[in-house]
Design an enzyme around this catalytic site. Structure first.
Site, PDB file in Angstrom:
ATOM      1  N   VAL A 122     -17.756   2.540  -6.964  1.00 57.21           N
ATOM      2  CA  VAL A 122     -18.730   2.183  -5.933  1.00 57.21           C
ATOM      3  C   VAL A 122     -20.125   2.119  -6.541  1.00 57.21           C
ATOM      4  O   VAL A 122     -20.439   2.843  -7.484  1.00 57.21           O
ATOM      5  CB  VAL A 122     -18.701   3.191  -4.761  1.00 57.21           C
ATOM      6  N   PHE A 123     -20.961   1.254  -5.990  1.00 56.56           N
ATOM      7  CA  PHE A 123     -22.329   1.145  -6.504  1.00 56.56           C
ATOM      8  C   PHE A 123     -23.272   2.146  -5.842  1.00 56.56           C
ATOM      9  O   PHE A 123     -24.323   2.478  -6.391  1.00 56.56           O
ATOM     10  CB  PHE A 123     -22.858  -0.288  -6.336  1.00 56.56           C
ATOM     11  N   TYR A 142       0.842  -1.199   0.000  1.00 56.00           N
ATOM     12  CA  TYR A 142       0.000   0.000   0.000  1.00 56.00           C
ATOM     13  C   TYR A 142       0.878   1.251   0.000  1.00 56.00           C
ATOM     14  O   TYR A 142       1.630   1.496   0.943  1.00 56.00           O
ATOM     15  CB  TYR A 142      -0.925   0.015   1.212  1.00 56.00           C
ATOM     16  N   GLY A 170     -17.531  -4.890  -9.613  1.00 56.81           N
ATOM     17  CA  GLY A 170     -16.434  -5.310 -10.470  1.00 56.81           C
ATOM     18  C   GLY A 170     -15.147  -5.391  -9.670  1.00 56.81           C
ATOM     19  O   GLY A 170     -15.143  -5.582  -8.455  1.00 56.81           O
ATOM     20  N   SER A 204     -13.287  -4.260  -0.194  1.00 58.44           N
ATOM     21  CA  SER A 204     -14.072  -3.496  -1.172  1.00 58.44           C
ATOM     22  C   SER A 204     -15.571  -3.740  -0.998  1.00 58.44           C
ATOM     23  O   SER A 204     -16.269  -4.128  -1.944  1.00 58.44           O
ATOM     24  CB  SER A 204     -13.645  -3.834  -2.607  1.00 58.44           C
ATOM     25  N   PRO A 205     -16.119  -3.508   0.197  1.00 58.59           N
ATOM     26  CA  PRO A 205     -17.533  -3.803   0.449  1.00 58.59           C
ATOM     27  C   PRO A 205     -18.513  -2.894  -0.290  1.00 58.59           C
ATOM     28  O   PRO A 205     -19.711  -3.180  -0.296  1.00 58.59           O
ATOM     29  CB  PRO A 205     -17.658  -3.616   1.973  1.00 58.59           C
TER      30      PRO A 205
END
Length: 306
Positions: free
Chosen positions: A226-227, A52, A221, A216-217
């Site tokens: 983000v959704f 990271y 994809g 990645s909650p």
């Protein structure tokens, strides 16, 4: 904050882990505020990795909080190793030992509470990993061990040689990336959702007391975005907003509560560096969605029931 036992370890950890992958996008004052906000609200489990920011995220973290023995005893630190960016994956004894020494130096600590092997190494030799883990444990540098993105057979192959239990497996999971859940609902069905892409890793981890740490909650994809609030998912966002209004919380809280509602006792890893959004994630620990609400959200994301 509510806590869970991390795998078969003696660790009681908050159900929300604070991911530090993007911490290098903040200045030192912002990092300090972010970390203190997390800890003040019971989120004292911080997830790192040696890649990271090329290692800078761990340095920024320890510098911002002026790491010392008093600070260290108040937090739980997890990091990962095994990825050599753009070149290879490396689970060799030499690489693991060198990586941990570098991680400890950057974090300014004498030990990690948890070390995860980051991505599966095709050339993995379990006996070599076992030697590395034994040495790290003996020297007091690592107290617990786990993996990331591994399937059941890979874990069994590794665990056969290890003395230490594998206590965690970090896996991608969100409402829109829920194959590990959906394939279990489509057993014996002739549709795409029945495709078993991970060897039933969800059930395997539950059977073997390995805590799943969803990463990645809020992503769809593979890091495509983000959704939440995304026009590509109108039905999903409408349903999340509807339920959020019912509980008087944000859409972030409901999306996180959806993961926490699963009986596997997962520990999702946040990715946000926004303190308000982090608090929204923490708020999810106070909400238990109904079975009907959980399925409504699941279906609104385009998932189907057979």
């Amino acid at each position: 904050m509510r806590t869970i036992q991390l795998g078969k370890s003696d660790l009681q950890v908050p159900v929300i882990a604070v991911g530090c992958m993007r911490i290098n996008g903040l200045d030192q004052h912002e990092v300090e505020k972010f970390i203190h906000t997390a800890m003040e609200n019971g989120a004292n489990f911080f997830d790192h990795a040696d890649i990271y920011g090329g290692g800078t995220c761990e340095e920024i973290f320890s510098n911002a909080i002026q790491m010392n023995a008093s600070v260290r005893e108040k937090m739980i630190l997890q990091s990962k190793c095994g990825i050599v960016p753009g070149r290879m994956f490396d689970f060799s004894k030499e690489h693991i030992l060198e990586s941990v020494d570098a991680i400890l130096k950057r974090l300014k600590t004498e030990y990690l509470d948890v070390l995860l092997l980051h991505r599966p190494d095709a050339l993995m030799e379990p006996e070599e990993i076992a030697e590395a883990f034994d040495l790290l444990e003996k020297e007091g540098k690592v107290r617990n061990f786990g993996v990331s993105n591994q399937n059941p057979m890979q874990i069994q192959l590794l665990q056969k040689t290890l003395k230490q239990p594998i206590i965690a497996n970090q896996l991608q999971l969100s409402i829109t990336n829920a194959n590990m859940i959906s394939q279990g609902l489509h057993v014996n069905m002739l549709d795409d959702a029945a495709t078993n892409r991970d060897g039933s890793v969800l059930d395997f981890c539950r059977l073997n007391s390995i805590t799943i740490q969803p990463w990645s909650p809020f992503q769809y994809g593979f890091f495509e975005g983000v959704f939440l609030g995304n026009e590509k998912f109108p039905e999903l966002n409408a349903k999340i907003d509807e339920i959020a209004n019912k509980y008087g919380v944000s859409n972030t809280t409901i999306a996180m509560a959806w993961i926490l509602r699963h009986p596997a006792n997962m520990q999702p890893v946040t990715g946000t560096m926004n303190t308000e959004r982090l608090l929204d994630c923490i708020k999810a620990t106070e909400i238990k969605l109904t079975r009907e609400e959980w399925y409504q959200i699941y279906l609104s994301a385009g998932n189907i029931l057979p």
